[in-house]
Write a protein that holds these residues in place. Structure first.
Motif, PDB file in Angstrom:
ATOM      1  N   VAL A  35       0.682  -1.191  -0.112  1.00  0.00           N
ATOM      2  CA  VAL A  35      -0.060  -0.219   0.048  1.00  0.00           C
ATOM      3  C   VAL A  35       0.931   1.260  -0.191  1.00  0.00           C
ATOM      4  O   VAL A  35       1.729   1.512   1.087  1.00  0.00           O
ATOM      5  CB  VAL A  35      -1.089   0.146   1.313  1.00  0.00           C
ATOM      6  CG1 VAL A  35      -1.806   1.307   1.227  1.00  0.00           C
ATOM      7  CG2 VAL A  35      -1.756  -1.373   1.349  1.00  0.00           C
ATOM      8  N   GLU A  48      -7.648   0.797  -1.070  1.00  0.00           N
ATOM      9  CA  GLU A  48      -8.427   0.096  -0.351  1.00  0.00           C
ATOM     10  C   GLU A  48      -9.282  -0.643  -1.349  1.00  0.00           C
ATOM     11  O   GLU A  48      -9.813  -2.038  -0.907  1.00  0.00           O
ATOM     12  CB  GLU A  48      -8.964   0.600   0.830  1.00  0.00           C
ATOM     13  CG  GLU A  48     -10.134   1.786   0.337  1.00  0.00           C
ATOM     14  CD  GLU A  48     -10.652   2.463   1.611  1.00  0.00           C
ATOM     15  OE1 GLU A  48     -11.560   2.135   1.978  1.00  0.00           O
ATOM     16  OE2 GLU A  48     -10.017   3.490   2.019  1.00  0.00           O
ATOM     17  N   LYS A  52      -9.725  -4.787  -1.480  1.00  0.00           N
ATOM     18  CA  LYS A  52     -11.211  -5.464  -1.129  1.00  0.00           C
ATOM     19  C   LYS A  52     -11.693  -6.537  -2.068  1.00  0.00           C
ATOM     20  O   LYS A  52     -12.045  -7.362  -1.948  1.00  0.00           O
ATOM     21  CB  LYS A  52     -12.325  -4.399  -0.834  1.00  0.00           C
ATOM     22  CG  LYS A  52     -12.016  -3.736   0.284  1.00  0.00           C
ATOM     23  CD  LYS A  52     -13.207  -2.444   0.708  1.00  0.00           C
ATOM     24  CE  LYS A  52     -12.989  -1.632   1.994  1.00  0.00           C
ATOM     25  NZ  LYS A  52     -14.217  -0.773   2.208  1.00  0.00           N
ATOM     26  N   LEU A  74      -5.472   4.554   8.361  1.00  0.00           N
ATOM     27  CA  LEU A  74      -5.896   3.389   7.250  1.00  0.00           C
ATOM     28  C   LEU A  74      -6.037   2.092   7.809  1.00  0.00           C
ATOM     29  O   LEU A  74      -6.651   1.322   7.058  1.00  0.00           O
ATOM     30  CB  LEU A  74      -4.930   3.433   6.086  1.00  0.00           C
ATOM     31  CG  LEU A  74      -4.746   5.060   5.580  1.00  0.00           C
ATOM     32  CD1 LEU A  74      -3.767   4.991   4.225  1.00  0.00           C
ATOM     33  CD2 LEU A  74      -6.022   5.407   4.842  1.00  0.00           C
ATOM     34  N   ASN A  77      -9.219   0.036   7.149  1.00  0.00           N
ATOM     35  CA  ASN A  77      -9.645  -0.103   5.764  1.00  0.00           C
ATOM     36  C   ASN A  77      -8.999  -1.117   5.344  1.00  0.00           C
ATOM     37  O   ASN A  77      -9.604  -1.637   4.204  1.00  0.00           O
ATOM     38  CB  ASN A  77      -9.105   1.174   4.757  1.00  0.00           C
ATOM     39  CG  ASN A  77      -9.783   2.520   5.564  1.00  0.00           C
ATOM     40  OD1 ASN A  77     -10.919   2.546   6.141  1.00  0.00           O
ATOM     41  ND2 ASN A  77      -9.339   3.672   4.980  1.00  0.00           N
ATOM     42  N   TYR A  78      -7.972  -1.806   5.942  1.00  0.00           N
ATOM     43  CA  TYR A  78      -7.372  -3.180   5.298  1.00  0.00           C
ATOM     44  C   TYR A  78      -7.547  -4.182   6.024  1.00  0.00           C
ATOM     45  O   TYR A  78      -6.988  -5.223   6.021  1.00  0.00           O
ATOM     46  CB  TYR A  78      -5.844  -2.705   5.044  1.00  0.00           C
ATOM     47  CG  TYR A  78      -5.687  -1.667   3.782  1.00  0.00           C
ATOM     48  CD1 TYR A  78      -5.526  -2.069   2.544  1.00  0.00           C
ATOM     49  CD2 TYR A  78      -5.799  -0.474   3.975  1.00  0.00           C
ATOM     50  CE1 TYR A  78      -5.476  -1.261   1.843  1.00  0.00           C
ATOM     51  CE2 TYR A  78      -5.529   0.734   3.181  1.00  0.00           C
ATOM     52  CZ  TYR A  78      -5.463   0.147   1.823  1.00  0.00           C
ATOM     53  OH  TYR A  78      -5.181   1.028   0.799  1.00  0.00           O
TER      54      TYR A  78
END
Length: 214
Positions: A35, A48, A52, A74, A77-78
């Motif tokens: 990322v 993200e 996903k 973040l 989100n992961y």
């Protein structure tokens, strides 16, 4: 046996579905997701949304490598159904302990990451809480760069600290790992090897077996 994490950053993004299908038939342990925010490292990769989709498409465990500033913003989100490890750079946040604790509260393995020029002593205060330590064997965001030989000494030091203090973390290395340098890393205590360019330069199943058979 060494575990292999395939770095998707090094592969052809336009054929991502094909690559994921190939990995489903290979002896791969993790999909390594870089990322990148364009600030902590120059490149931008794996937002993200696409991660996903990868998590929904493949059940191979995700090894999330956050090369971003203020990663604690973040982390949530992961934290996906197939996420196993979330790693953050000690250089990226002044609140490393808090960020690692947040990862663990999400029932994911917490990993601390150090750049090649960051002393191992910097992360000693959190070695008792992490599940994994990632040693960068190239400067972050420089895929295909020359492997930094001092990585062997750093892996060995982390292995000694682990044994001396009865810590349970795994040791991972990332950057230009191939069939020429992986044995030295294994001999010094490496548990997980991230490989990208080497895996993608030929049939991925064959390349992974080359690494696992060393």
């Amino acid at each position: 046996m060494i575990k292999i994490a395939a770095s998707l950053h090094s592969g052809p993004k336009i054929n991502l579905e094909k690559i994921l299908n190939e990995f489903s038939h290979a002896d791969i342990d993790f999909l390594h997701i870089d990322v990148m925010d364009g600030h902590f490292v120059p490149e931008i990769d794996f937002g993200e949304g696409i991660v996903k989709e990868i998590s929904s498409f493949s059940d191979i465990p995700l090894d999330i490598h956050m090369m971003v500033e203020n990663p604690e913003l973040l982390i949530n989100n992961y934290s996906l159904p197939t996420t196993e490890v979330i790693g953050i750079h000690v250089e990226a946040t002044p609140h490393i302990h808090r960020a690692l604790t947040t990862i663990k509260s999400l029932h994911k393995k917490a990993e601390v990451i150090i750049n090649p020029d960051t002393p191992v002593s910097t992360i000693i205060p959190v070695l008792n809480i992490v599940d994994q330590v990632l040693v960068m064997s190239v400067d972050p965001g420089t895929s295909g760069a020359k492997f930094i030989d001092s990585t062997l000494e750093r892996v060995n030091l982390l292995n000694e600290l682990r044994q001396k203090n009865n810590y349970n973390y795994l040791i991972e290395a990332d950057g230009s790992i191939d069939d020429r340098n992986i044995k030295g890393l294994i001999d010094t205590g490496l548990d997980v090897a991230v490989s990208g360019s080497f895996i993608f330069k030929d049939n991925v199943e064959k390349q992974i077996l080359k690494l696992k058979n060393i």
